[in-house]
Design a protein around this motif. Structure first.
Motif, mmCIF file in Angstrom:
data_model
loop_
_atom_site.group_PDB
_atom_site.id
_atom_site.type_symbol
_atom_site.label_atom_id
_atom_site.label_comp_id
_atom_site.label_asym_id
_atom_site.label_seq_id
_atom_site.Cartn_x
_atom_site.Cartn_y
_atom_site.Cartn_z
ATOM 1 N N ALA A 40 0.929 -1.267 -0.108
ATOM 2 C CA ALA A 40 0.014 -0.094 -0.108
ATOM 3 C C ALA A 40 0.767 1.164 0.007
ATOM 4 C CB ALA A 40 -0.925 -0.082 1.151
ATOM 5 N N GLN A 86 -8.538 6.254 -2.883
ATOM 6 C CA GLN A 86 -9.630 7.299 -2.759
ATOM 7 C C GLN A 86 -9.419 8.799 -2.906
ATOM 8 O OE1 GLN A 86 -12.065 6.460 0.816
ATOM 9 N NE2 GLN A 86 -13.673 8.149 0.324
ATOM 10 N N THR A 141 -5.530 -10.994 2.164
ATOM 11 C CA THR A 141 -5.850 -9.598 2.307
ATOM 12 C C THR A 141 -6.378 -9.125 0.892
ATOM 13 O OG1 THR A 141 -3.752 -8.747 1.846
ATOM 14 C CG2 THR A 141 -4.290 -8.937 3.918
ATOM 15 N N ARG A 176 1.178 4.050 -2.906
ATOM 16 C CA ARG A 176 0.928 5.520 -2.669
ATOM 17 C C ARG A 176 2.032 6.489 -3.013
ATOM 18 N NH1 ARG A 176 -1.741 8.354 1.313
ATOM 19 N NH2 ARG A 176 -2.243 6.402 2.433
ATOM 20 N N THR A 235 -13.186 -0.111 -2.485
ATOM 21 C CA THR A 235 -13.966 0.078 -1.277
ATOM 22 C C THR A 235 -14.714 1.616 -1.076
ATOM 23 O OG1 THR A 235 -11.912 0.805 -0.088
ATOM 24 C CG2 THR A 235 -12.475 -1.716 -0.275
ATOM 25 N N PHE A 236 -14.702 2.135 -2.035
ATOM 26 C CA PHE A 236 -15.068 3.503 -1.944
ATOM 27 C C PHE A 236 -16.223 3.918 -3.155
ATOM 28 C CE2 PHE A 236 -10.916 3.580 -3.612
ATOM 29 C CZ PHE A 236 -11.146 4.515 -4.866
ATOM 30 N N GLY A 268 -5.764 -4.599 1.345
ATOM 31 C CA GLY A 268 -5.930 -3.564 2.543
ATOM 32 C C GLY A 268 -6.814 -2.175 2.252
ATOM 33 N N HIS A 269 -6.451 -1.241 3.052
ATOM 34 C CA HIS A 269 -7.304 0.052 2.591
ATOM 35 C C HIS A 269 -6.956 0.701 1.410
ATOM 36 C CE1 HIS A 269 -3.600 2.422 3.365
ATOM 37 N NE2 HIS A 269 -3.272 1.899 4.620
ATOM 38 N N GLN A 270 -7.650 1.567 0.963
ATOM 39 C CA GLN A 270 -7.591 2.074 -0.397
ATOM 40 C C GLN A 270 -7.762 3.448 -0.137
ATOM 41 O OE1 GLN A 270 -10.336 0.481 -3.216
ATOM 42 N NE2 GLN A 270 -9.774 -1.443 -3.045
ATOM 43 N N ASP A 271 -7.230 4.212 1.032
ATOM 44 C CA ASP A 271 -7.044 5.571 1.377
ATOM 45 C C ASP A 271 -6.554 6.438 0.273
ATOM 46 O OD1 ASP A 271 -8.230 4.609 3.411
ATOM 47 O OD2 ASP A 271 -6.859 5.205 4.899
#
Length: 378
Positions: A131, A162, A217, A135, A179-180, A156-159
C-alpha cells in the motif's frame, strides 16, 4: 527550400543561405522559436500547428511541419499540456501488482493497445501489493499529470486511491473493486468460477479437495475461497481446515505448502489452486512426487505452457485482453468527459479442460451422484 548540413563539430539549418540554428560542442534540442524562424512565422502560429489548433492556413501548416521535420523538433508535451485549455498530457498511468506476472503483463498490453489507438502514452509500475509503494507511485504519476489511471488495488485499505480519485483524477480499478464510491471497476467471475471448479472435482468422486490461495488480504483471494466453500457446500462435502493453505505468495511458497499437504496421514485427492503462480508451485510438487497423473488439479488463471504439460493443466481462464480493454475504454470515456454513474463490469472466466482437472477418484468412478454433480458444474 530547406537545406540541412551537418558535421561532427556543428549542425546548422539554413533557408536560402541564412543560418538559423547552430550548436557547437553540445547537443541542443531545437525549440519552437527555431521552427518559427525557419518557417518565417510567429511562435504563436507554430504553437497552433503543433497542437492541431485552428487559425493557420494549409500552406502555413505545411511550411511549419516541414521546418519541424527538418530541425527534428519534438514538442514538450508536459509544457504543452500546461498551455492547453483541456490540460491533458496524453498519458495515462497503469499500476498493477507485478508486471513480471503473465496475467499483469497481458493486462498491461491490452491497455497499451487501446492507448496507442488514442495516441496516448502509458506509464506503468508494479505496486508489489504494498500500500505504501502504491501511494508513492500514485503521487509520482499525479505529479506527471497523467490524464487518468488504471489500477489494481493493493490489499488492505484504499485511502490513497480514494484521495487521488477525490482530486478529480479519472480512475478505473481492475481485477479488484473499490471500497469507496464513485469509481469504475472491472472484475471477473471469481466466486462463481471457483464454485464450479470445486463442483467438477466433487463430481469426479473427490471428497478431500484442498485449497491453495494467495494472500488473504486480496479481494480476489477472498472471493475464490468463498467460491471454494460454496462448492463444497453444494456438493455436500465437509470442509477440512487442514486442507486449506493461504497467504502463498509465489511458486516456492505454493510448492512447499503442497509438499506439506501430501505429508498428511490423509492427503487430498484433488487441488484447487486459486492463482496462476500458486498453480505453478503446486504442479512442481505433484510432478516431483509422481502424483500429476493421479491427483486432480484445477487452477484459477492461465499461464504460459499450461497446455504443453502432460497432463495439460485445467484452468479457469480469465479473458485478460477483455479485462484490460474494458478498463481502458472506461478510463478514456471518463477522460473525455463521461459523467454517467460508476460502472462495475464483469468479464466471465471460462473453464478450460485440459486433463489435470478431469482425473477421477479411482474408487468412485461409477458413483451416480458424481455424475449429477459433474452435470451441475457444466
Amino acid at each position: 527550400m530547406v537545406q540541412v548540413t551537418t558535421s561532427r563539430r556543428y549542425a546548422s539549418v539554413t533557408q536560402d543561405g541564412a543560418g538559423v540554428m547552430e550548436a557547437r560542442g553540445a547537443r541542443r534540442e531545437p525549440t519552437m522559436r527555431d521552427v518559427a524562424a525557419l518557417a518565417k512565422v510567429s511562435t504563436k502560429t507554430v504553437s497552433r500547428v503543433i497542437n492541431d489548433l485552428p487559425g493557420a492556413g494549409p500552406e502555413v501548416v505545411e511550411r511549419v511541419r516541414a521546418a519541424a521535420r527538418a530541425l527534428g523538433y519534438r514538442p514538450n508535451l508536459t509544457a504543452s499540456s500546461l498551455r492547453r485549455s483541456d490540460r491533458r498530457s496524453a498519458t495515462i498511468g497503469v499500476l498493477l501488482e507485478d508486471l513480471s506476472n503473465p496475467f499483469d503483463a497481458a493486462l498491461l498490453r491490452a491497455v497499451e493497445d487501446l492507448a496507442r489507438q488514442n495516441d496516448v502514452l502509458v506509464l506503468a509500475g508494479s505496486s508489489e501489493d504494498d500500500a505504501e509503494l502504491q501511494r508513492e507511485l500514485l503521487t509520482s504519476l499525479a505529479t506527471r499529470r497523467v490524464d487518468g489511471m488504471v489500477v489494481m488495488a493493493a490489499g488492505g485499505h484504499q485511502d490513497a486511491l480514494q484521495q487521488e480519485r477525490e482530486r478529480g483524477t479519472p480512475m478505473v480499478l481492475v481485477d479488484r473493486p473499490p471500497t469507496f464510491d464513485g469509481t469504475d471497476s472491472v472484475t471477473t467471475t471469481n466466486r462463481d468460477g471457483s464454485r464450479d471448479a470445486v463442483l467438477q472435482l466433487a463430481g469426479l468422486g473427490h471428497r478431500r479437495i484442498a485449497f491453495l490461495g494467495d494472500r488473504r488480504t486480496l479481494w480476489t483471494s477472498q472471493e475464490r475461497y468463498n467460491g471454494y466453500l460454496e462448492g463444497l457446500a453444494h456438493a455436500g462435502l465437509t470442509l477440512h481446515e487442514g486442507l486449506v493453505r493461504t497467504d502463498l505468495h509465489g511458486p516456492d511458497a505454493a510448492e512447499n505448502a503442497t509438499e506439506i499437504l501430501f505429508d498428511l496421514e490423509e492427503p487430498p485427492t484433488a487441488l484447487f489452486t486459486a492463482q496462476n503462480l500458486v498453480t505453478v508451485g503446486a504442479m512442481r510438487a505433484l510432478r516431483a512426487r509422481g502424483l500429476h497423473h493421479s491427483v486432480a488439479l484445477i487452477g484459477f488463471d492461465d499461464f504460459p505452457l499450461a497446455d504443453m504439460l502432460e497432463p495439460g493443466v485445467t484452468v479457469l481462464r480469465q479473458d485478460v485482453p477483455a479485462l484490460g480493454r474494458k478498463a481502458a475504454e472506461l478510463v478514456f470515456a471518463r477522460i473525455a468527459g463521461d459523467h454517467s454513474p460508476p460502472t462495475h463490469a464483469v468479464v466471465p472466466a471460462t473453464l478450460i479442460r485440459r486433463g489435470s482437472g478431469e482425473i477421477q477418484f479411482p474408487n468412485d468412478r461409477d458413483d451416480s451422484r458424481a455424475d449429477v454433480l459433474a452435470q451441475q458444474s457444466r
